[in-house]
Each structure stands twice: as C-alpha cells, then as structure tokens.
Design a protein around this motif. Structure first.
Motif, PDB file in Angstrom:
ATOM      1  N   MET A   1     -47.780 -43.947  11.556  1.00  0.00           N
ATOM      2  CA  MET A   1     -48.331 -42.749  10.924  1.00  0.00           C
ATOM      3  C   MET A   1     -48.925 -41.811  11.969  1.00  0.00           C
ATOM      4  N   ASN A   2     -49.628 -42.402  12.957  1.00  0.00           N
ATOM      5  CA  ASN A   2     -50.230 -41.569  14.003  1.00  0.00           C
ATOM      6  C   ASN A   2     -49.158 -40.868  14.823  1.00  0.00           C
ATOM      7  N   ASP A   3     -48.032 -41.596  15.084  1.00  0.00           N
ATOM      8  CA  ASP A   3     -46.949 -40.977  15.846  1.00  0.00           C
ATOM      9  C   ASP A   3     -46.338 -39.815  15.060  1.00  0.00           C
ATOM     10  N   GLN A   4     -46.141 -40.006  13.750  1.00  0.00           N
ATOM     11  CA  GLN A   4     -45.593 -38.931  12.931  1.00  0.00           C
ATOM     12  C   GLN A   4     -46.534 -37.729  12.900  1.00  0.00           C
ATOM     13  N   HIS A   5     -47.832 -38.027  12.810  1.00  0.00           N
ATOM     14  CA  HIS A   5     -48.812 -36.935  12.809  1.00  0.00           C
ATOM     15  C   HIS A   5     -48.781 -36.190  14.137  1.00  0.00           C
ATOM     16  N   SER A   6     -48.633 -36.922  15.246  1.00  0.00           N
ATOM     17  CA  SER A   6     -48.578 -36.298  16.565  1.00  0.00           C
ATOM     18  C   SER A   6     -47.343 -35.421  16.711  1.00  0.00           C
ATOM     19  N   VAL A   7     -46.188 -35.931  16.227  1.00  0.00           N
ATOM     20  CA  VAL A   7     -44.962 -35.150  16.304  1.00  0.00           C
ATOM     21  C   VAL A   7     -45.071 -33.894  15.437  1.00  0.00           C
ATOM     22  N   ARG A   8     -45.658 -34.038  14.233  1.00  0.00           N
ATOM     23  CA  ARG A   8     -45.814 -32.889  13.349  1.00  0.00           C
ATOM     24  C   ARG A   8     -46.691 -31.822  14.001  1.00  0.00           C
ATOM     25  N   ASN A   9     -47.795 -32.252  14.603  1.00  0.00           N
ATOM     26  CA  ASN A   9     -48.659 -31.292  15.309  1.00  0.00           C
ATOM     27  C   ASN A   9     -47.915 -30.635  16.461  1.00  0.00           C
TER      28      ASN A   9
ATOM     29  N   ARG B   1     -44.861 -34.586  22.949  1.00  0.00           N
ATOM     30  CA  ARG B   1     -44.886 -35.216  21.627  1.00  0.00           C
ATOM     31  C   ARG B   1     -43.606 -35.002  20.823  1.00  0.00           C
ATOM     32  N   VAL B   2     -42.802 -34.022  21.215  1.00  0.00           N
ATOM     33  CA  VAL B   2     -41.600 -33.669  20.470  1.00  0.00           C
ATOM     34  C   VAL B   2     -40.391 -33.904  21.374  1.00  0.00           C
TER      35      VAL B   2
END
Length: 302
Positions: free
Chosen positions: A1-9, A238-239
């Motif tokens: 979840m943290n990785d997805q949040h980081s990628v989204r940001n 992050r992306v």
C-alpha cells in the motif's frame, strides 16, 4: 500500500512539474517589459538562493564541498551550468519574441536528439524502430528547412543545449537537486554582476522602474525554475522511467497549444507537415519504449 501511495504521489508531482513547464510561456509573457537577458539573470539569482538555501537546510552547510569532492564534478557541472544558462536565455527570448511554437518543436525533438547523442558519445545501439524514429524526425526538420529557407534554429538550439546538458548530467554521478545547486552557485555571481551593472547604468528597473508587481514576478521566477526540477527528481525515484518518458511530452504539447491558440502564432499547412513527421517519430519512439519496458518487466516477473 505504501509503495502504491508513493507511486501515486510521484505521478501527480511529475504531472504537475510537466504542466508547470508547459505553461511557463504565460509567465514569461507577463515579464515582456523586462529585457530577456535580465529575466534570465533574475532567474539565476533567485533560483540559486532558493536551491542553495534548501540544500543547506536539508544537508547542512557542507553540501557544496561534499558534492564537489566527487571526481570530475566541478568542471562538468560548470559546463552543464553554461549549457542550461544558454538554454534558458534562448527560451525566454524566443517566447517573448513570438516563437512559442518553435520552442515547443525544440522540446518535441529533444528526446530524439538525446538518443543520437547516446549513439555518438556513449556508443549505445538503436534498434530498427528507433532508427526509423530518428529518420522521421530528421525528415521533418529537413522539410521545415526547405519550406522556410533556413533550419529551425531556435528549436535546434534548444534541443541541442538541453540534450548536451542531459548528457553531462548523465555522466556526472550527482543528485539532480545537488547538481542544480552547484550550477546555480556557479551562475550566481556573474548573473548578479550583470544585474548590478544594468541597474547602475540605467537599463535595469528592479529598483522601481518596472513596478512592484513585475519585481515580485522576477523573484518568484526563481521558484518556478527550481520547483519543477525538484518535483521531477522526486518523481523519477518513485515512478518507472518509461512512464515519466511518456509524460514529458505534456510540456511541449501545452507550449504548442499556447503558441497557436493563445498567442495566435502562424501554423500553416507547410509547418504542420513538418510537425506531423516529428510527431510520428515520437509516437513510434514512445510506443517502442513502452513495449520494451513492459517486456522487460514481464521477463523479470517470470
């Protein structure tokens, strides 16, 4: 979840950075009363203060010494600083001289120029689709040269200076923000000297000739120089680079639309034909890069 949040940001911040770069002609147009060279000098001075202050706060006062301690860093960042200063000067002058469409062309062809530099200087190899992309872009530039009797010098100048800048920054192992900080330090004193000379010789207006609104825009221009690059540096960690590579076309697309729809620059059939060749090259280049990235990810997962 943290990785997805980081990628989204990272995606949101990358998009914001490219949109800001794409809309920047509007900002420089607000400063049309100021000579282009002075706009760039103010940009250098205020961005240097902002970036150096931020690095001192985050990394301590020894950030400059630590960055320059790496081999070849000092002279290579000095050269990259000259290249980015040339790029900024040409870009601001072109925007305020009514060449926004041609500036967008420069940033459309920049990725392909970078590919050619990789072949020439880094001995990288291109596949068949990448060579087709380069050939299509060259055809578009040749068409524009034939139609208008001279090469699109502004676009080529922007693409070459930014391409060489990217090549040097690839060769020197320095964080993006630290590299910008060192370049800003190199440019700070010459830029400040030019501004002081202009003020004392009656050709400047920062002390009251342009009004406080223009003065505020000049100061904030330093933040507009630094913030997108800091955001870009945050996003690329992050992306996936393949995604960032596709997103980079947001900026020249917005510049092109501004040039045609807002500034009312000419875009006739002859110029459109040259652009179509270059857009076709970019479509092939981007599609091939995305396909290759997905294939590598699938192989890695297997």
């Amino acid at each position: 979840m943290n990785d997805q949040h980081s990628v989204r940001n990272g995606l949101w911040i990358a998009a914001a950075s490219f949109v800001l770069w794409g809309l920047m002609p509007l900002y420089w147009h607000l400063l049309k009363v100021v000579p282009s060279l002075q706009i760039v000098m103010h940009r250098m001075v205020w961005s240097a203060l902002l970036v150096a202050g931020w690095l001192a706060w985050k990394q301590g006062r020894g950030w400059l010494r630590a960055t320059l301690a790496r081999p070849r860093t000092a002279w290579m960042l000095g050269l990259s600083g000259l290249l980015i200063a040339t790029n900024w000067t040409l870009y601001v002058w072109a925007v305020n001289a009514g060449h926004v469409v041609e500036t967008s062309l420069g940033y459309f062809i920049n990725p392909l120029i970078s590919v050619v530099m990789g072949v020439v200087f880094l001995h990288e190899r291109l596949n068949r689709l990448q060579w087709i992309s380069v050939a299509l872009a060259a055809t578009g530039v040749a068409w524009l040269t034939w139609q208008y009797g001279q090469p699109p010098w502004i676009a080529l100048g922007l693409a070459l200076t930014f391409g060489l800048y990217g090549l040097i920054r690839k060769l020197v192992a320095v964080d993006a923000v630290n590299g910008l900080g060192v370049e800003s330090v190199y440019l700070f004193l010459p830029a400040l000297g030019i501004l002081m000379w202009a003020e004392t010789h009656g050709s400047g207006g920062f002390a009251g000739g342009w009004g406080w609104g223009v003065d505020a825009l000049l100061v904030f221009g330093g933040a507009l120089t630094a913030l997108p690059l800091i955001g870009f540096a945050y996003a690329v960690r992050r992306v996936p680079l393949s995604v960032v590579g596709l997103m980079q076309y947001i900026a020249p697309t917005l510049q092109f639309l501004l040039g045609v729809l807002f500034f009312g620059e000419a875009f006739d059939r002859e110029r459109a034909t040259g652009f179509i060749f270059i857009w076709g090259a970019l479509a092939i280049f981007a599609s091939e890069g995305l396909w290759r990235a997905r294939r590598q990810a699938a192989l890695a997962a297997t």
